[in-house]
Design a protein around this motif. Structure first.
Motif, PDB file in Angstrom:
ATOM      1  N   GLN A  29       0.839  -1.194   0.000  1.00 28.85           N
ATOM      2  CA  GLN A  29       0.000   0.000   0.000  1.00 28.85           C
ATOM      3  C   GLN A  29       0.872   1.241   0.000  1.00 28.85           C
ATOM      4  O   GLN A  29       1.979   1.230   0.543  1.00 28.85           O
ATOM      5  N   ALA A  30       0.363   2.322  -0.590  1.00 28.86           N
ATOM      6  CA  ALA A  30       1.096   3.587  -0.674  1.00 28.86           C
ATOM      7  C   ALA A  30       1.502   4.051   0.723  1.00 28.86           C
ATOM      8  O   ALA A  30       0.716   3.962   1.668  1.00 28.86           O
ATOM      9  N   ALA A  31       2.743   4.534   0.831  1.00 27.68           N
ATOM     10  CA  ALA A  31       3.277   4.930   2.134  1.00 27.68           C
ATOM     11  C   ALA A  31       4.125   6.189   2.014  1.00 27.68           C
ATOM     12  O   ALA A  31       4.520   6.590   0.919  1.00 27.68           O
ATOM     13  N   THR A  32       4.389   6.781   3.165  1.00 31.34           N
ATOM     14  CA  THR A  32       5.300   7.922   3.256  1.00 31.34           C
ATOM     15  C   THR A  32       6.371   7.594   4.292  1.00 31.34           C
ATOM     16  O   THR A  32       6.155   6.767   5.185  1.00 31.34           O
ATOM     17  N   ILE A  33       7.501   8.256   4.178  1.00 36.97           N
ATOM     18  CA  ILE A  33       8.633   7.979   5.059  1.00 36.97           C
ATOM     19  C   ILE A  33       8.412   8.616   6.437  1.00 36.97           C
ATOM     20  O   ILE A  33       7.818   9.682   6.543  1.00 36.97           O
ATOM     21  N   MET A  34       8.897   7.944   7.465  1.00 40.38           N
ATOM     22  CA  MET A  34       8.838   8.466   8.832  1.00 40.38           C
ATOM     23  C   MET A  34      10.268   8.728   9.308  1.00 40.38           C
ATOM     24  O   MET A  34      11.140   7.892   9.125  1.00 40.38           O
ATOM     25  N   GLY A  35      10.485   9.881   9.907  1.00 38.64           N
ATOM     26  CA  GLY A  35      11.792  10.212  10.468  1.00 38.64           C
ATOM     27  C   GLY A  35      12.943  10.137   9.496  1.00 38.64           C
ATOM     28  O   GLY A  35      13.912   9.418   9.735  1.00 38.64           O
ATOM     29  N   PRO A  36      12.874  10.885   8.385  1.00 29.69           N
ATOM     30  CA  PRO A  36      13.985  10.831   7.426  1.00 29.69           C
ATOM     31  C   PRO A  36      15.274  11.361   8.038  1.00 29.69           C
ATOM     32  O   PRO A  36      15.262  12.266   8.869  1.00 29.69           O
ATOM     33  N   ASN A  37      16.380  10.740   7.651  1.00 22.96           N
ATOM     34  CA  ASN A  37      17.696  11.202   8.101  1.00 22.96           C
ATOM     35  C   ASN A  37      18.708  10.900   6.997  1.00 22.96           C
ATOM     36  O   ASN A  37      18.337  10.399   5.935  1.00 22.96           O
ATOM     37  N   ALA A  38      19.968  11.201   7.240  1.00 21.15           N
ATOM     38  CA  ALA A  38      21.002  11.023   6.203  1.00 21.15           C
ATOM     39  C   ALA A  38      21.116   9.563   5.770  1.00 21.15           C
ATOM     40  O   ALA A  38      21.313   9.269   4.585  1.00 21.15           O
ATOM     41  N   GLN A  39      20.989   8.648   6.722  1.00 19.96           N
ATOM     42  CA  GLN A  39      21.121   7.227   6.410  1.00 19.96           C
ATOM     43  C   GLN A  39      19.962   6.738   5.518  1.00 19.96           C
ATOM     44  O   GLN A  39      20.186   6.033   4.538  1.00 19.96           O
ATOM     45  N   THR A  40      18.736   7.138   5.845  1.00 18.58           N
ATOM     46  CA  THR A  40      17.591   6.715   5.036  1.00 18.58           C
ATOM     47  C   THR A  40      17.634   7.387   3.658  1.00 18.58           C
ATOM     48  O   THR A  40      17.284   6.769   2.659  1.00 18.58           O
ATOM     49  N   HIS A  41      18.087   8.627   3.620  1.00 22.00           N
ATOM     50  CA  HIS A  41      18.206   9.356   2.356  1.00 22.00           C
ATOM     51  C   HIS A  41      19.186   8.638   1.417  1.00 22.00           C
ATOM     52  O   HIS A  41      18.902   8.451   0.233  1.00 22.00           O
ATOM     53  N   ASN A  62      13.398  15.944   1.398  1.00 17.60           N
ATOM     54  CA  ASN A  62      12.047  15.636   1.871  1.00 17.60           C
ATOM     55  C   ASN A  62      11.297  14.680   0.929  1.00 17.60           C
ATOM     56  O   ASN A  62      10.076  14.597   0.976  1.00 17.60           O
ATOM     57  N   ALA A  63      12.036  13.955   0.097  1.00 17.31           N
ATOM     58  CA  ALA A  63      11.402  13.007  -0.820  1.00 17.31           C
ATOM     59  C   ALA A  63      10.620  11.965  -0.028  1.00 17.31           C
ATOM     60  O   ALA A  63      11.089  11.461   0.999  1.00 17.31           O
ATOM     61  N   PHE A  64       9.432  11.668  -0.479  1.00 16.80           N
ATOM     62  CA  PHE A  64       8.527  10.663   0.092  1.00 16.80           C
ATOM     63  C   PHE A  64       8.012  11.015   1.493  1.00 16.80           C
ATOM     64  O   PHE A  64       7.469  10.168   2.174  1.00 16.80           O
ATOM     65  N   THR A  65       8.180  12.258   1.934  1.00 18.81           N
ATOM     66  CA  THR A  65       7.677  12.629   3.258  1.00 18.81           C
ATOM     67  C   THR A  65       6.213  13.054   3.229  1.00 18.81           C
ATOM     68  O   THR A  65       5.517  12.927   4.226  1.00 18.81           O
ATOM     69  N   GLN A  66       5.745  13.584   2.097  1.00 19.17           N
ATOM     70  CA  GLN A  66       4.352  14.025   1.993  1.00 19.17           C
ATOM     71  C   GLN A  66       3.530  13.159   1.061  1.00 19.17           C
ATOM     72  O   GLN A  66       2.333  13.001   1.260  1.00 19.17           O
ATOM     73  N   TYR A  67       4.172  12.624   0.046  1.00 15.58           N
ATOM     74  CA  TYR A  67       3.474  11.804  -0.950  1.00 15.58           C
ATOM     75  C   TYR A  67       4.238  10.508  -1.161  1.00 15.58           C
ATOM     76  O   TYR A  67       5.460  10.470  -1.014  1.00 15.58           O
ATOM     77  N   SER A  68       3.519   9.478  -1.572  1.00 20.48           N
ATOM     78  CA  SER A  68       4.144   8.169  -1.769  1.00 20.48           C
ATOM     79  C   SER A  68       4.889   8.065  -3.092  1.00 20.48           C
ATOM     80  O   SER A  68       5.670   7.150  -3.279  1.00 20.48           O
ATOM     81  N   GLN A  69       4.674   8.994  -3.992  1.00 16.17           N
ATOM     82  CA  GLN A  69       5.267   8.873  -5.321  1.00 16.17           C
ATOM     83  C   GLN A  69       6.114  10.090  -5.652  1.00 16.17           C
ATOM     84  O   GLN A  69       5.751  11.221  -5.338  1.00 16.17           O
ATOM     85  N   GLU A  70       7.249   9.838  -6.275  1.00 14.63           N
ATOM     86  CA  GLU A  70       8.143  10.892  -6.737  1.00 14.63           C
ATOM     87  C   GLU A  70       8.455  10.658  -8.209  1.00 14.63           C
ATOM     88  O   GLU A  70       8.501   9.518  -8.669  1.00 14.63           O
ATOM     89  N   VAL A  71       8.690  11.742  -8.931  1.00 18.42           N
ATOM     90  CA  VAL A  71       9.047  11.661 -10.345  1.00 18.42           C
ATOM     91  C   VAL A  71      10.531  11.980 -10.469  1.00 18.42           C
ATOM     92  O   VAL A  71      11.005  12.989  -9.946  1.00 18.42           O
ATOM     93  N   ILE A  72      11.249  11.093 -11.139  1.00 18.87           N
ATOM     94  CA  ILE A  72      12.690  11.247 -11.312  1.00 18.87           C
ATOM     95  C   ILE A  72      12.961  11.564 -12.779  1.00 18.87           C
ATOM     96  O   ILE A  72      12.609  10.798 -13.665  1.00 18.87           O
ATOM     97  N   GLU A  73      13.578  12.728 -13.018  1.00 19.56           N
ATOM     98  CA  GLU A  73      13.912  13.131 -14.386  1.00 19.56           C
ATOM     99  C   GLU A  73      15.393  12.901 -14.629  1.00 19.56           C
ATOM    100  O   GLU A  73      16.211  13.016 -13.714  1.00 19.56           O
TER     101      GLU A  73
END
Length: 129
Positions: A29-41, A62-73
């Motif tokens: 299921q779609a999810a967002t990241i909790m407690g992002p830090n340098a290691q998770t990044h 702040n990738a994946f902190t608000q939305y479950s999907q990101e677009v990579i160009e």
């Protein structure tokens, strides 16, 4: 003879419902990241690069902190002086989605369906924000 047959059909229907309910629980299921830090990044960047088959990607802090999907160009092409080369890019951006399946967080490349498990990232269901 008719009663046992009806009983078997009823049991089959009930067990079918139970299987469906457990399948829904275990589906990603779609999810967002909790407690992002340098290691998770760093883990996110490495997993995305692996999914895209490239050596390196750059994502925001702040990738994946608000939305479950990101677009990579793809990075624009530059000449030897570091200046942008003019021209049309026909590359379609890649979509990456953060998912939660049970207690596991994973990334999925939307176009290919390929996934990568994440060991350092903690995530929550997107609707739980």
């Amino acid at each position: 003879m008719l009663k046992p047959l009806i009983g078997l059909i009823g049991i089959g229907l009930i067990s079918g419902c139970v299987a469906t309910a457990s399948e829904v629980k275990s589906s990603p299921q779609a999810a967002t990241i909790m407690g992002p830090n340098a290691q998770t990044h760093a883990e996110l960047q490495q997993a995305i690069a692996s999914l895209l088959g490239v050596s390196r990607v750059v994502i925001s802090d702040n990738a994946f902190t608000q939305y479950s999907q990101e677009v990579i160009e793809r990075a624009p092409h530059k000449d030897t002086n570091g200046l942008l080369i003019m021209g049309r890019s026909t590359d379609i951006p890649d979509a990456i989605q953060l998912l939660k399946q049970g207690d596991t967080c994973l990334l999925r490349h939307v176009q290919s369906g390929n996934t990568a498990n994440l060991s350092q990232v903690r995530c929550q269901l997107e609707d739980a924000q």
